[in-house]
Structure formats: C-alpha cells, structure tokens
Design a protein around this motif. Structure first.
Motif, short mmCIF file in Angstrom:
data_model
loop_
_atom_site.label_atom_id
_atom_site.label_comp_id
_atom_site.label_asym_id
_atom_site.label_seq_id
_atom_site.Cartn_x
_atom_site.Cartn_y
_atom_site.Cartn_z
N SER E 43 0.87 -1.18 0.00
CA SER E 43 0.00 0.00 0.00
C SER E 43 0.90 1.23 0.00
CB SER E 43 -0.90 0.04 1.23
OG SER E 43 -0.17 0.30 2.40
N HIS E 44 0.32 2.39 -0.19
CA HIS E 44 1.04 3.66 -0.07
C HIS E 44 2.24 3.75 -1.00
CE1 HIS E 44 -1.28 3.41 3.67
NE2 HIS E 44 -1.25 4.72 3.69
N SER E 45 2.13 3.14 -2.19
CA SER E 45 3.20 3.31 -3.19
C SER E 45 2.54 3.72 -4.50
CB SER E 45 4.00 2.01 -3.35
OG SER E 45 3.30 1.10 -4.14
N THR E 51 -4.64 -0.14 0.56
CA THR E 51 -4.41 -1.30 1.41
C THR E 51 -5.31 -2.46 0.99
OG1 THR E 51 -6.10 -0.85 3.07
CG2 THR E 51 -3.97 0.24 3.38
N ARG E 162 -3.43 10.76 -1.12
CA ARG E 162 -2.40 9.78 -0.78
C ARG E 162 -1.60 9.37 -2.00
NH1 ARG E 162 -4.31 3.99 0.93
NH2 ARG E 162 -5.21 5.03 2.75
N ASN E 165 0.71 12.12 -3.15
CA ASN E 165 1.84 12.34 -2.25
C ASN E 165 2.90 11.25 -2.40
OD1 ASN E 165 0.95 14.73 -1.23
ND2 ASN E 165 0.06 13.86 0.63
N VAL E 166 2.47 10.00 -2.39
CA VAL E 166 3.49 8.94 -2.47
C VAL E 166 4.11 8.85 -3.85
CG1 VAL E 166 2.40 7.62 -0.60
CG2 VAL E 166 1.87 7.05 -2.98
#
Lengths: 172, 172, 172, 172, 172, 172
Positions: E43-45, E51, E162, E165-166
């Motif tokens: 997640s977060h990539s 997630t 999100r 940003n990532v």
C-alpha cells in the motif's frame, strides 16, 4: 585424515559446460568440492526457471560421470550481506578455500578471513546461463552447451515449456 | 532410465545407527534415497546442537562406506504446514515415495497425493537423539550408538564442548 | 520535565556535512534528536556500503563535538508501508515531531496523526551520498564533504576498499 | 586514538539497578560500553512489556547521571544461532570484548574468536526482571529496584497498567 | 450440494470496470467467485496505493449491486513461486477452476494439476490500473472507469491525495 | 452513507455456536461485522487443524442463513505486538469499534485510540474450540456444538481424519 574442500557458488540456471569445466579444474586442487546452489528459493521465473531440487539433480547427474567428489547444496538468498558468510558456513561442510570471481563474494569471504582464489577461466561468451535460456526460449539449439545429463533432466521436467511460459508477458 | 527415489526426513542431531539402519533398509527398495535434514536453520541449542552443514557431513561420511546412493539436503522449517510439502518438493530431486512414521508428515504428503510407506523399524529406545545427547552431556559413552564417521566429525568440531555449553543454564 | 524530541531519518551512506547541518538546525528547535538509520539491514553494496553499526559510530562521533543530544538508532526496512510508522515508533524514544522532505515519510506520519515539518535546507548538489560514494570509487577527494570523525571511521574499517570491491562488476 | 569498547547484552525488561551496577563496573575497564537490547522486536507481553524504544530511553536516562559513555542499541532476535554473532556485529560499533554469563552467548562469541569475560557479579535474587515484573503486577513496591529515571519513564508511558493488562488471562 | 467456484486474482489498484466485467462473466459460469487480492501487503506506493482492506471494501461494495456471490480475500506475495499455489489454496475456499491470462499464474496452477481457463476479454487499453492511477495523479477524470462504489471509497479515504503524495519524488 | 462496522477476532478452530451467538449479538449493534480469522497461517496441527480458507468457508456458510452482513478475513500472526493493530487495520475495511474479551487485544487497540467493547457473553464451558477438538479426536459427538454448515464443511474436507492424524504422537 582431513579432506581438503573448496567452495564454489553459482545459480546454475541451468548447470552448463562452463560450470562443469570450472568444477573439474577445482577438483584437481582439492579432495572435494562443495557446490552452493544460490538463490535456492527461486524458480519459475525467466532468469531462474529451475527449482533448487532440479538443480541438485542436474549437478549430481552431470558430475557422476566425472567422478568429482562433491556436495551440491541449496543456499537460499539472505537479504543481509553482513550475515551471508555465516549463512553459507552453517549450511555447508567445512571448507578450506573459496573459488570465485564475484567481487561481492570475494569481499565478504575475505572480510571473514577465509582464503579466496580466482575461479578457473572458461569461455564465458559461449557458456552463459543468460545465453542458454535465450536459446531455449527461441528454440535455438542449447543442448551442446550443457552436459547430457542436464539436457535429460530438463526434458524430463518439461523445462523448456515452463521457461517459455513464465517468460511470456501477460497475454490478452 | 528413471531412478526410483525415496524421501526420508529427520533432524539427525546427531545421525545415529538407528537412522543408518533405516536408510540402508530403504535403499534395498529404491535406487536412491533423498535424505531431508529437518530444522536445517537450527544449531547451538540443547536439542539441536549441530549445523545443517555438519549434519550433511555426518550423513555423507557415514553412508560412504555403505555405498547407498543418497542426497542429504537441508530443509529449513517453514511455519506453515499447508506449504510444507511444496517447500520440500522444491528443494529435493523428484522422488516416488516417502518413508515416515511421523503422523504430521504422513498426513501432509497423503493430502498432496504422494505415496507414503511406514519406515523400517529399529530399536528406538536404544537409538534416540535425545538419549545420545543426554549421554554426551553427562560424559557417558555414546560412540557405539553412532557410525564411526559421525564420532570423528563430532570430535573434529569439538561438538561435545559445544553441546555441554549451550545446555548449561545461566551461570552466576 | 518532558524533553522535546524530533525524529529524522536517513540512510547515512555515509553521514555527511549536509546531514550534520540538518541535525544541528533541528537541534536548535528541540531538546534531543532521534536519528533513524534507515535500511539498517543493508551493507556491502554499492549504494549501501556501511553496516548499521558503522553508521551509528559515524553519527555518534561526528555529533560528539557538536554537543547535540541525540539517539542514533538502526531502523530496518519493513516491506509494508502500512506498518512502517508503528515499526519506527516501537524502536525509538517518544518524539513530538518529524522532520522530513520525503513524500512517503510525510504521508505515512501524517496519516498516523504525527506532526511533520519540512527539513532544514542544505546544498543537496554538493552534499549527496550518491555523489560522495562516486568520488570514493573514482579516487576523487571526498574527505571535505564529511565530518572528520566520519573520515577516520571509514579509514579504520578500510571502507574505500570495500566500496570499490562491491562496486566492481563480475571480473573474468 | 582507538577507544576500547565492551559489549553487554540483556533484555532490560526493565533496566534495573543490577544492570546498572554491571554496566558501571564494565565501564571501569573500557572506554565505552555497547549495550545490546535483546528481543528488540518484543513488547506488550508479560515477560517483555516494554518496547525497544522505551528500553533505549530507560538506559540512556539512567546512565546520563552516571557519565558512562555508552551506546544502547536494539538487537532483534534472529531465529538462527549460527548467524547471531554476525547479526550483532553488523548492528553495533566495533567492540573488543564481550561481558556475559550466558552460556549460549559465550559459546557463540568464542566460536567466532571474540574474547569473552565473565560479567561482574551483583545480587541476582534481589535484582531480577522477573521479580520486578511480579512486584509491578501485584502492586508491591518495585521503585527502589530500578534507577529513578527508569521509574519516571514507566510512569510516563503508564507501563504498570500495560503490564497488568497483558498479564491477565482472557476474561469472561 | 457442492457449489462450483472459480478463482480469479488481481491487484485491484483500484478495482475498475474491466475487473467488474470479468467477474460478472465468470459468475455466469460458476456459483461463486473467489477473488484473490494480490500483493495484499502493499500500500502507499505509486503502483499500489490502496491497502488490502480498502480493496476488500471496493470489491464488496461494487459487487453488492451486481448480486455476484463472491469471496474477496487478501493474498500476500510470497517470494517463492514453487510455494505460491499452496499458499493460495490455504487461504481460499475450495475452488474448481482458475480464470487467468497471466502466464506465470497459468503455469503454476497447471503444474499443480488445477484446471485453468482464459479470463473473459475486456477493453484493456481503456480499463487499466496503470492508466487510472495516472489519471488520478494528473487530475484527469477517472470516475467513469470504476464502479460508483469504488469512487465513493476512494473519496472517503482521501485516496487521491495519498496517491499524489506517495508519487512525488523527494522535494527540496 | 457510512456503515457502522465492528471488528471481532478469533481463531475459529472450528467456528462454533458460541462464536455464532456473539456475532449475531454484535450484528444487532452495527451494520456490518468484520471477522478477523487469527493465526491464519496455521493449519494441520492439533490446536489449529483447519486452514484459513476452510475457516472462511465455515463462517460464510454459517452466517448465510443468519443474514448478518459480514467480512471474514484471514489475519496472519505477526511476531511483534507493537505492529499488530496496524497489521489488522491494513487488512480490514474501516471499523468503528472492536469487540473483545482478550486482554492483549484490548490493550493494543486502546493504546491505538480505537474504542473497545466487551464481547457479548455465551456459555464458554459448553462452546469451546479446545473442548470440541477433544470430542472430535475421541469420537464423541460434536455436531450439536457447531452450525450445521460447519459440520458439512468438516465432513467435506475429511477434517476429523486430519485432526486425528496430526494429533497422534509419533508411532513406531
């Protein structure tokens, strides 16, 4: 009586005549060769098609005719270079010397105080895992580049089909 | 020509005459024995004093005299029973049958459709790793319980001192 | 009395004067700086030549002269971004604020409700780990780019030889 | 000038006056003490209630008054004894000697050729993590058994409530 | 009465109308669809922003209106292809057939003796996770490419912020 | 419109009428129940005989008749309590409240600021996984203790034979 042992590591995807030539020449200088099968956990990928067990079989059968006393042992990748020598040592019989041309392998064993010698030379352009896998995928002849026993095993496990399949990009 | 292979797994801490008897009897029924060295990642503990590499040496040297064609291969523990058979298969040459008396091993291989036979019998009270390690710690004679080659290796690596040390409780 | 603490993370391969300038400026705003040494498990590779322990020493010795109260603590990579903030928090003293310019670090801490400030600026073209490692490999001068204490440690561990060796491609 | 460093490892659940006495006495013999915080990944359990970061704070604050130059560094458990020394070495500054009374720690460092000395003595019945945690759970006085700075941190993180909660068996 | 189940795996970053079309067509041929959410740990990539739990919600809510009996289950990556089928089987209800166009997935299930069918077709240029994430980052319209329920969830979790940003490179 | 969701975790070896009663009563207070299947990686052991996938099926089929909107999701054990809440949150849909009587679960969620309520009561002596597995091994009647759908699944996978086999000690 202590037997002198050498350590040699490779991925052996597949085990080819270049490897075979190296191992035979190392065997001239020691009593037994400990062969580490690197990236043991990998298989079914374009650069690592064969399982560790299949590679054990390739090496064993190829060297049977050569009468080189050897241990072919899977070595799984470990994600920490600083632990790698201890990892190898814990999974292998005691050895006296390492043969390698890989700069990282050389550096790690030398920092650990284990003697390293340069591997015997062979024709690297001719015998190369990358080149052999490419020939396999493109249906060019690869059989003269590996020991007969290796070709037999690859046939028995239908290895060419596997390699071709895992090398294809997603179809639609 | 296809070689018939059997798989047998143990921890071999250490490899003793009970194991040797089993392997020899299995060897009567197949061409080659694939010997899985379980808990390969363990060493330096009271119940698992020897490294996988040391156990490979024990088995190899013990069986050399016996002329049993074999593969002695480390098998690391995997924390998921449901993956264990695939884990074993990926690290071993192809085999046709498993010999085991361990109920979990039997259940897992049978669920995977691989034939399992009961291991040959031997005197389990006499030959037991636990009993041998206890004798080693208490300085009772253990040498007659293992092949000579195994006793030699344990001496060479100063294995009794190691076992005694890791078995002591914290001193003060 | 509660001490105000800031968290700053980097790989510090090696710790250089740019890092030193940042930490000193963060130290002007808090009582103590918690310095996370990222990719702690890595070493002996072209982009990560130094171990976590070596990097702890570099930071400690460099900051000793500066009198910046600090904790330099290894943080191993974790393969799940969603667990990373909890991972950091469990291995570090309590802190009040994070200083970072890394978008992922900022996003993860902000989702966790922890205040994030932009890191102080410094000359990034001049002071860059990549550039310093390149100079080390090519025998150009790098000593003026790191604190004296860091140069001493790199000499003591023969770090330039290590970096050069692990950066070579396979020889033959 | 080379600084002589000693390594000492414990779990420090919590850091108590027995540990403090040992570290002070080791500090008399070396320039700096490298303190390994074992089982760093554990917390929130009856035998390991505090996180690595909390234990770093305890040690740092307790030793601040003592003026013992030290590094307090988390060491995660590794499931392979044969890799443990390399694991420790990769996460710590170079050290010259290990102080330990733990037989496994002694055996592993000695096999790696690193000098080990017996830890200084202290009253183990009096100062024991197990005994202190029991007192905490049973609301008996434990504060005189730890440095004042440690008691402050345990209060700040509401550590007694946490320990009591994670030590209860499942309610219904 | 046995229910016929099919297995379909994807990363669903995010779940889009192409996936929805496939699942609906598979549902015409079986009683229930077991949907494996691959790379569940990520997640977060930039390529895996959401997630596993968020992706479970997307699939569940999207299929609620469609009345397709389904299981949406996270499947974490496993680093060994040879264990992957066992890994999937241990985390999913029994299924009778796999639908996939991924050559590796097909090869692994076929080696395991599990029937594989080609996935139903859809407009892959139009509906592609990569293309949708690019639109999200560049503020182009992406809502018509996913089920309404998915757009709602992405809004609720502030998913576009999100992802943006990532996906930024390190600022300065 | 936001749906109120509760989280409940268990190992469900097997899912029994006690669990069913709890979930039904939780369902009276929220819109959906997120059911975490703990120790998801375990199976084929005396205390954890069933795979995560089998437990998903049990829960799904049992609750189908009850019309409780639910998510049954495998949660693998993670060896670090300090990461456990983040681990759960990353694999589950957003939830508003946790129902648990487990002191560790309560402590971890409360430290993370997530509301926890006590689970509804049921007859724990009567409905207990341990007691049910014991009855299964001893051929006593267990079927009245689980939902009919669960008994059907256990029969379909020949679960009693599996449990009996993995519960036997090594034979000889």
């Amino acid at each position: 009586m202590h037997r002198k042992r050498a350590f040699y590591i490779g991925r052996f995807q597949p085990y080819h005549l270049g490897h075979n030539s190296i191992i035979n020449r190392i065997a001239d200088e020691v009593d037994e060769v400990v062969i580490g099968i690197g990236s043991a956990q990998k298989s079914h990928s374009p650069s690592d098609p064969f399982t560790a067990g299949e590679r054990v079989m390739m090496i064993r059968n190829a060297l049977e005719k050569e009468k080189v006393p050897n241990y072919a042992l899977p070595i799984e990748d470990i994600q920490q270079n600083s632990l790698w020598v201890s990892h190898v040592l814990s999974r292998t019989p005691l050895f006296d010397v390492v043969y390698s041309n890989n700069p990282l392998v050389i550096q790690l064993f030398e920092e650990a105080g284990i003697p390293v010698k340069q591997s015997p030379m062979y024709q690297r352009e001719q015998y190369s895992g990358t080149r052999i896998r490419k020939k396999m995928i493109e249906d060019n002849d690869w059989r003269h580049l590996v020991p007969d026993a290796v070709a037999d095993i690859i046939d028995e496990i239908d290895g060419i089909t596997r390699l071709k399949n895992v090398s294809r990009t997603d179809i639609d």
